[in-house]
Each structure stands twice: as C-alpha cells, then as structure tokens.
Design an enzyme around this catalytic site. Structure first.
Site, PDB file in Angstrom:
ATOM      1  N   HIS A  12      55.707  30.800  38.413  1.00  0.00           N
ATOM      2  CA  HIS A  12      56.221  31.973  39.134  1.00  0.00           C
ATOM      3  C   HIS A  12      56.576  31.648  40.589  1.00  0.00           C
ATOM      4  O   HIS A  12      56.576  32.534  41.439  1.00  0.00           O
ATOM      5  CB  HIS A  12      55.203  33.123  39.066  1.00  0.00           C
ATOM      6  N   HIS A  59      48.727  38.107  44.209  1.00  0.00           N
ATOM      7  CA  HIS A  59      48.344  37.172  45.276  1.00  0.00           C
ATOM      8  C   HIS A  59      47.934  37.963  46.506  1.00  0.00           C
ATOM      9  O   HIS A  59      48.567  37.875  47.560  1.00  0.00           O
ATOM     10  CB  HIS A  59      49.494  36.233  45.614  1.00  0.00           C
ATOM     11  N   HIS A 193      49.637  22.562  40.785  1.00  0.00           N
ATOM     12  CA  HIS A 193      50.047  22.671  42.190  1.00  0.00           C
ATOM     13  C   HIS A 193      48.845  22.962  43.071  1.00  0.00           C
ATOM     14  O   HIS A 193      47.834  23.487  42.622  1.00  0.00           O
ATOM     15  CB  HIS A 193      51.159  23.698  42.418  1.00  0.00           C
ATOM     16  N   GLU A 240      45.967  28.802  37.558  1.00  0.00           N
ATOM     17  CA  GLU A 240      46.868  29.858  37.077  1.00  0.00           C
ATOM     18  C   GLU A 240      47.237  29.647  35.607  1.00  0.00           C
ATOM     19  O   GLU A 240      47.601  30.593  34.908  1.00  0.00           O
ATOM     20  CB  GLU A 240      48.144  29.918  37.932  1.00  0.00           C
TER      21      GLU A 240
HETATM   22  C1  DHB Z   1      53.927  28.403  45.423  1.00  0.00           C
HETATM   23  C2  DHB Z   1      53.448  28.506  44.127  1.00  0.00           C
HETATM   24  C3  DHB Z   1      52.706  29.611  43.737  1.00  0.00           C
HETATM   25  O1  DHB Z   1      52.183  29.750  42.494  1.00  0.00           O
HETATM   26  C4  DHB Z   1      52.479  30.632  44.636  1.00  0.00           C
HETATM   27  O2  DHB Z   1      51.821  31.716  44.182  1.00  0.00           O
HETATM   28  C5  DHB Z   1      52.928  30.539  45.938  1.00  0.00           C
HETATM   29  C6  DHB Z   1      53.661  29.412  46.334  1.00  0.00           C
HETATM   30  C7  DHB Z   1      54.725  27.228  45.833  1.00  0.00           C
HETATM   31  O3  DHB Z   1      54.833  26.259  45.076  1.00  0.00           O
HETATM   32  O4  DHB Z   1      55.297  27.251  46.935  1.00  0.00           O
HETATM   33 FE    FE Z   2      50.817  31.577  42.377  1.00  0.00          FE
END
Ligand code: DHB
Ligand code: FE
Length: 282
Positions: A12, A59, A193, A240
């Site tokens: 997302h 978030h 990530h 996530e």
């Molecule tokens: C990013 C990824 C995410 O899942 C999020 O909630 C906010 C930022 C990113 O990769 O920048």
């Molecule tokens: Fe996220």
C-alpha cells in the site's frame, strides 16, 4: 448466497497513491510499476466484484494510541479518505455496505472473534492505495468496500495464525449471507520494508518470494512465522504481511495464482502484488 471469487495481495506504499494523484504514471521511476499493475486491473475489471473486503491497517490516521484495537470492522454506509497531513487524497468516497458488514460482524463475534465495530472511520493510504492499484482513477469506485482494519503498528500485534483463522471465519460469514454478491478479498501492506532506524530502507527479496510462494504452496507454514522473524527478515514494517494471511485464510484450497508482480524499490518498500482466482468460480 454471497461468494468469495478471488483474492488480491498488494502493498500500500503511499508514494504510489501520490504518483497516481499527480499523474506521474509515465515518469521513468513509476512507469515500470504502473505497467506491472495492468494485468491485475484487467483481472478485476473482468471479475467485477460487487463487494471488496479490504483488510488494511490504519497508520495512526483514524485511530491514535489512546485506544488500540486488534481488529476493527467498518459497518458504515461510507468512509471518507483521511487527511494524512497533505489534505485527503483526491479519490472517490469509499462506499460501504452496512447490512452485509453487520452480518459479518455478527457472524465473527458468534464465531468468537471479538472485533471492534466502527460506525465511522476515515480511511488512509492503507485502504485507498490498494483501490488505486486495482482500479486506477475512476470517477467512483466500482465496488462497495467493507474495511477490516488490523493493528500492525503497535505491539502486541495479532499472530499470523490468528489472522489466517479470522480469514476462515470471514469466508463462513460471507457464505452465510443470503444475497447473491460477488466478493473479492484484499490483503494489503508489506512486503519487506523498514522505515526507521539503522536499517531504514531494508528490503529482503528472498523473504518476499518465499512468502508469495508459500501463499499457494503451503500457507500453513506461513502462519508459523513469528513477530521476531518478521522483524528480522522483513524489516520493522514487514509485519504488515500478516494481513495477506487473512486474505489467504478466506480463500479455499482450490485456488489458482493468476498474476504475480514484484518490483524493488517503490519508495522504501518492496512492492508485491498477487492475484488468486477461486477455481470453482472461474
Ligand atoms: C512506506 C510504506 C508503508 O507501508 C507505509 O505505510 C508508509 C511508507 C514507504 O515505503 O515509503
Ligand atoms: Fe504501511
């Protein structure tokens, strides 16, 4: 009877939503990504779900740290795109289905999944970016949306196994709804990530491919991945991915992978997309 006809897993990444909103589709950074979404968009155009059950995480937009709910089901008529600091995204209002949501809420609670119920909830990039991924930029979203919000941002998060099992309970809830509705379930977030600390920018493609393979080959194995393993192998935000297990739990064992796309990096994340058909519904 309502039926689940397929499932989608997608990251997302908020920058993807912003790139779409600002028409950056053909810029060199974004073109390979948007091109890669094409086959999934074609699939959903053909599948034409009436309702998308969209498993996502907030978030700290709708919910802050005052009250942390593990699972929140939206039962509203509609959901406003949230203001995440730059004004709400210029995307259509998200239209729900209160009667179907209420049925799912009752079925889940009777099945001993004690969800919280939201009569009002603004939805942030966690929900609106997956809609952009699948539907591009329509005047109105072509489906109703039932949001299921999962806490993945504050410890203690639910286990992957709990997520898989609530997915199964969602399938039971859908199949006990008398109206003929075509339902697709989205599991969103991920893939590997990490947005903060010394390992900011961390991506682990080997883990991501293992996870996507496992969805089709051995989902039970994925349910055993613990929080420490997600943190170590998929980065601090990789957890996530437990939301993809809700999607997988809601599907049968008779599924076919119709599309997979993986692209690194998108913003700070590994971008992943997977689409499953229920074979009995094709
Ligand atoms: C990013 C990824 C995410 O899942 C999020 O909630 C906010 C930022 C990113 O990769 O920048
Ligand atoms: Fe996220």
């Amino acid at each position: 009877m309502a039926r689940i006809i397929g499932g989608v897993g997608t990251s997302h990444v908020p920058a993807l939503g912003a790139a779409s909103d600002h028409n950056k589709h053909d810029e060199p950074y974004w073109k390979p990504l948007f091109d890669g979404l094409g086959p999934a968009r074609k699939w959903i155009e053909k599948a034409k779900p009436d309702v998308v059950i969209l498993v996502f995480n907030d978030h700290a937009s709708a919910f802050s740290v005052e009250l942390i709910n593990t699972f929140v089901l939206g039962v509203a008529d509609d959901y406003q795109p949230a203001d995440e600091g730059y004004g709400p995204r210029p995307v259509p209002l998200v239209v729900g289905n209160a009667a179907f949501s209420s049925h799912i809420a009752e079925s889940l609670v009777m099945d001993e999944f004690d969800i919280a119920i939201a009569n009002e909830m603004d939805v942030d990039h966690g929900l609106t970016v997956p809609l952009t991924v699948m539907y591009d930029k329509p005047e109105q979203w072509p489906c109703q949306v039932i949001p299921l919000c999962v806490n993945v941002i504050k410890y203690p998060q639910p286990t992957g196994n709990r997520c898989f099992n609530i997915g199964k309970a969602i399938r039971k809830a859908v199949e006990s709804y008398p109206q003929d509705l075509r339902v697709v379930i989205f599991g969103t977030g991920g893939m590997s990530h990490q947005l903060q600390g010394e390992r900011a920018g961390f991506v682990n493609s080997e883990f991501d491919h293992m996870f996507m393979d496992g969805l089709i080959e051995d989902p039970a194995r994925l349910t055993k991945i613990g929080h420490t393993e997600y943190l170590r192998d998929a980065g601090s935000e990789g957890i996530e991915l437990i939301m993809w297990l809700i999607m997988r739990g809601a599907l049968s064992d008779d599924i076919e992978e119709v599309y997979r796309f993986y692209h690194v990096p998108v913003s700070n994340s590994a971008y992943g997309l997977i689409v499953f058909d229920e074979k009995s519904e094709v």
